[in-house]
Scaffold this motif. Structure first.
Motif, PDB file in Angstrom:
ATOM      1  N   LEU A   1       0.804  -1.229   0.000  1.00 16.05           N
ATOM      2  CA  LEU A   1       0.000   0.000   0.000  1.00 16.05           C
ATOM      3  C   LEU A   1       0.835   1.277   0.000  1.00 16.05           C
ATOM      4  O   LEU A   1       0.286   2.365   0.200  1.00 16.05           O
ATOM      5  N   HIS A   2       2.136   1.170  -0.260  1.00 16.61           N
ATOM      6  CA  HIS A   2       2.994   2.359  -0.210  1.00 16.61           C
ATOM      7  C   HIS A   2       2.534   3.491  -1.137  1.00 16.61           C
ATOM      8  O   HIS A   2       2.587   4.655  -0.718  1.00 16.61           O
ATOM      9  N   PRO A   3       2.096   3.223  -2.368  1.00 18.35           N
ATOM     10  CA  PRO A   3       1.673   4.338  -3.217  1.00 18.35           C
ATOM     11  C   PRO A   3       0.607   5.224  -2.584  1.00 18.35           C
ATOM     12  O   PRO A   3       0.643   6.459  -2.724  1.00 18.35           O
ATOM     13  N   LEU A   4      -0.353   4.632  -1.876  1.00 17.71           N
ATOM     14  CA  LEU A   4      -1.372   5.430  -1.202  1.00 17.71           C
ATOM     15  C   LEU A   4      -0.771   6.258  -0.075  1.00 17.71           C
ATOM     16  O   LEU A   4      -1.173   7.399   0.163  1.00 17.71           O
ATOM     17  N   ASP A   5       0.206   5.698   0.601  1.00 15.26           N
ATOM     18  CA  ASP A   5       0.881   6.425   1.673  1.00 15.26           C
ATOM     19  C   ASP A   5       1.646   7.613   1.111  1.00 15.26           C
ATOM     20  O   ASP A   5       1.630   8.710   1.676  1.00 15.26           O
ATOM     21  N   LEU A   6       2.325   7.404  -0.001  1.00 18.90           N
ATOM     22  CA  LEU A   6       3.067   8.484  -0.638  1.00 18.90           C
ATOM     23  C   LEU A   6       2.136   9.621  -1.059  1.00 18.90           C
ATOM     24  O   LEU A   6       2.414  10.802  -0.827  1.00 18.90           O
TER      25      LEU A   6
ATOM     26  N   GLY B   1      10.591   6.384  -1.274  1.00 22.21           N
ATOM     27  CA  GLY B   1      10.483   6.282   0.182  1.00 22.21           C
ATOM     28  C   GLY B   1      10.009   4.935   0.673  1.00 22.21           C
ATOM     29  O   GLY B   1       9.699   4.780   1.866  1.00 22.21           O
ATOM     30  N   VAL B   2       9.949   3.930  -0.209  1.00 23.99           N
ATOM     31  CA  VAL B   2       9.417   2.632   0.214  1.00 23.99           C
ATOM     32  C   VAL B   2      10.341   1.938   1.222  1.00 23.99           C
ATOM     33  O   VAL B   2       9.851   1.244   2.138  1.00 23.99           O
ATOM     34  N   THR B   3      11.658   2.124   1.098  1.00 25.71           N
ATOM     35  CA  THR B   3      12.576   1.457   2.026  1.00 25.71           C
ATOM     36  C   THR B   3      12.367   1.907   3.475  1.00 25.71           C
ATOM     37  O   THR B   3      12.178   1.069   4.364  1.00 25.71           O
ATOM     38  N   PRO B   4      12.383   3.234   3.761  1.00 30.57           N
ATOM     39  CA  PRO B   4      12.111   3.631   5.148  1.00 30.57           C
ATOM     40  C   PRO B   4      10.680   3.334   5.572  1.00 30.57           C
ATOM     41  O   PRO B   4      10.425   3.085   6.759  1.00 30.57           O
TER      42      PRO B   4
ATOM     43  N   PRO C   1      13.312   8.836  13.546  1.00 31.40           N
ATOM     44  CA  PRO C   1      14.237   9.156  12.450  1.00 31.40           C
ATOM     45  C   PRO C   1      13.887   8.451  11.135  1.00 31.40           C
ATOM     46  O   PRO C   1      14.079   9.019  10.049  1.00 31.40           O
ATOM     47  N   ILE C   2      13.391   7.239  11.225  1.00 28.58           N
ATOM     48  CA  ILE C   2      13.010   6.509  10.013  1.00 28.58           C
ATOM     49  C   ILE C   2      11.852   7.205   9.318  1.00 28.58           C
ATOM     50  O   ILE C   2      11.823   7.317   8.080  1.00 28.58           O
ATOM     51  N   TRP C   3      10.892   7.721  10.096  1.00 30.55           N
ATOM     52  CA  TRP C   3       9.748   8.410   9.487  1.00 30.55           C
ATOM     53  C   TRP C   3      10.158   9.746   8.875  1.00 30.55           C
ATOM     54  O   TRP C   3       9.561  10.188   7.885  1.00 30.55           O
ATOM     55  N   VAL C   4      11.170  10.385   9.440  1.00 29.43           N
ATOM     56  CA  VAL C   4      11.684  11.611   8.836  1.00 29.43           C
ATOM     57  C   VAL C   4      12.241  11.302   7.449  1.00 29.43           C
ATOM     58  O   VAL C   4      11.956  12.011   6.467  1.00 29.43           O
ATOM     59  N   SER C   5      13.035  10.245   7.337  1.00 32.68           N
ATOM     60  CA  SER C   5      13.612   9.884   6.041  1.00 32.68           C
ATOM     61  C   SER C   5      12.526   9.476   5.058  1.00 32.68           C
ATOM     62  O   SER C   5      12.595   9.813   3.868  1.00 32.68           O
ATOM     63  N   LYS C   6      11.502   8.781   5.539  1.00 31.01           N
ATOM     64  CA  LYS C   6      10.415   8.372   4.650  1.00 31.01           C
ATOM     65  C   LYS C   6       9.680   9.588   4.087  1.00 31.01           C
ATOM     66  O   LYS C   6       9.430   9.684   2.869  1.00 31.01           O
TER      67      LYS C   6
ATOM     68  N   GLY D   1      18.714   7.276  -1.030  1.00 32.87           N
ATOM     69  CA  GLY D   1      18.282   6.140  -0.227  1.00 32.87           C
ATOM     70  C   GLY D   1      18.064   6.527   1.217  1.00 32.87           C
ATOM     71  O   GLY D   1      18.354   7.655   1.634  1.00 32.87           O
ATOM     72  N   MET D   2      17.544   5.581   2.007  1.00 36.26           N
ATOM     73  CA  MET D   2      17.200   5.868   3.394  1.00 36.26           C
ATOM     74  C   MET D   2      18.422   6.273   4.209  1.00 36.26           C
ATOM     75  O   MET D   2      18.396   7.269   4.935  1.00 36.26           O
ATOM     76  N   TRP D   3      19.518   5.498   4.098  1.00 36.08           N
ATOM     77  CA  TRP D   3      20.683   5.782   4.918  1.00 36.08           C
ATOM     78  C   TRP D   3      21.363   7.077   4.502  1.00 36.08           C
ATOM     79  O   TRP D   3      21.889   7.820   5.333  1.00 36.08           O
ATOM     80  N   GLU D   4      21.355   7.339   3.190  1.00 39.04           N
ATOM     81  CA  GLU D   4      21.934   8.601   2.728  1.00 39.04           C
ATOM     82  C   GLU D   4      21.097   9.778   3.202  1.00 39.04           C
ATOM     83  O   GLU D   4      21.622  10.828   3.586  1.00 39.04           O
ATOM     84  N   THR D   5      19.774   9.610   3.185  1.00 38.30           N
ATOM     85  CA  THR D   5      18.883  10.650   3.674  1.00 38.30           C
ATOM     86  C   THR D   5      19.138  10.915   5.151  1.00 38.30           C
ATOM     87  O   THR D   5      19.296  12.060   5.578  1.00 38.30           O
ATOM     88  N   LEU D   6      19.192   9.852   5.950  1.00 38.04           N
ATOM     89  CA  LEU D   6      19.442  10.001   7.376  1.00 38.04           C
ATOM     90  C   LEU D   6      20.789  10.657   7.640  1.00 38.04           C
ATOM     91  O   LEU D   6      20.923  11.524   8.522  1.00 38.04           O
TER      92      LEU D   6
END
Length: 328
Positions: A48-53, A96-99, A153-158, A175-180
């Motif tokens: 369901l990630h597309p709806l979340d995005l 943002g699917v990874t975070p 922190p994970i939700w911030v990156s997402k 990516g998630m880690w680069e964003t963080l």
């Protein structure tokens, strides 16, 4: 080794209850709830990630005449799907699917783990003991605060990855880690905890949901004159879960809008109250409910996936006559 029925009898005996109470939390830890929650959260967020995005993009949209940055404009959920695919490709729906998968898996798993461990401890090992709405509210609030503190922190990156617009070549963080890492370098620990304050208010979302869910089960079992820990059917659990989630969503949704705007890399606010003030002045109270349509479409299948997997995992771990809590 004792069989499952013997285990159930021992757990409910007065002597064993006293022993568990003296030993503290350790005898009440149930890692199966952590595993079941993680699997359910991962599966639901992947599906369901597309709806979340789309929900996040609606939440941060200040509207025409008030936008501080140039954002894509969507007329609705379907139009958002079409526009994102047209301008960013199918991969754009999974920014943002990874975070999101990581955060959802950890959040569901930790929430179930903290909730069920604390509840079992307060029940002193007696799953038939009715704690009442006040204790359920306290347990849900504690579980929510502990989970939020570990996963913010994970939700911030997402959120930031979901708000990368345009072609992949224009994305600042890949990516998630680069964003963080970039958030930490440019904003420090404070940047990793943007949106934490409204997130604390958002604990009321889980609290309302769990209290509603628990009381629905209690009333239902009382109506049918059966023990509190009677195992219900999958349809009954899913129905109570969906209804409780809708009640929580309808009463607490604005905190999600405030949190998303604080985590948005394209805008700067002085704090949660500044977000609320600007939304109220520029967009009226309707601004606090932006993205609600996408969210309401999202939550029912989300709950069904999480609950279905959660219940299946617990069924594999326990015998059918042993109580397994299908809370979410």
């Amino acid at each position: 080794m004792m069989d499952s029925k013997s285990t159930k009898l021992v757990l409910s005996s007065p002597n064993n209850t006293s022993s568990n109470t003296k030993q503290g939390l350790l005898p009440h830890i149930q890692y199966e709830h952590l595993a079941a929650g993680v699997l359910g959260g991962v599966a639901s967020s992947l599906a369901l990630h597309p709806l979340d995005l789309i929900k996040v993009r609606f939440q941060v949209d200040e509207g025409k005449g008030h936008a501080a940055v140039l954002r894509p404009q969507y007329r609705g959920v379907i139009d958002a799907f079409r526009s994102i695919v047209h301008s960013e490709g199918w991969k754009g729906l999974y920014r943002g699917v990874t975070p999101n998968v990581t955060g959802a898996g950890l959040s569901w798993g930790l929430y179930f783990f903290f909730y069920n461990t604390t509840k079992s401890w307060m029940q002193e090992g007696d799953s038939n003991k009715n704690l009442g709405p006040g204790n359920h509210l306290w347990i849900a609030s504690f579980a929510g605060l502990a989970t939020l503190s570990l996963t913010n922190p994970i939700w911030v990156s997402k959120t930031r990855m979901c708000l990368h617009y345009g072609s992949p070549g224009n994305v600042q963080f890949l990516g998630m880690w680069e964003t963080l890492s970039n958030v930490y370098k440019s904003e420090g620990v404070r940047g990793l905890y943007r949106g934490y304050l409204p997130g604390i208010f958002g604990i009321s979302h889980g609290a309302v949901q769990f209290v509603t869910y628990e009381e629905m089960k209690t009333l239902y079992n009382s109506y049918r004159n059966q023990p509190l820990n009677t195992r219900l059917t999958s349809v009954e659990y899913l129905t109570f879960a969906a209804l409780s989630k809708m009640v929580a969503a309808a009463t607490t949704y604005p905190y999600q809008v405030v949190r998303s705007r604080l985590q948005d890399q394209h805008r700067q606010y002085k704090g949660a109250w500044d977000v609320i003030r600007q939304i109220w002045v520029q967009e009226s109270c309707r601004g606090l409910f932006k993205g609600l349509n996408a969210y309401m479409i999202h939550i029912v299948p989300n709950i069904m996936i999480v609950f279905g997997i959660y219940e299946t995992v617990l069924n594999l771990h326990t015998e059918p006559d042993i109580d397994t809590l299908e809370d979410v």
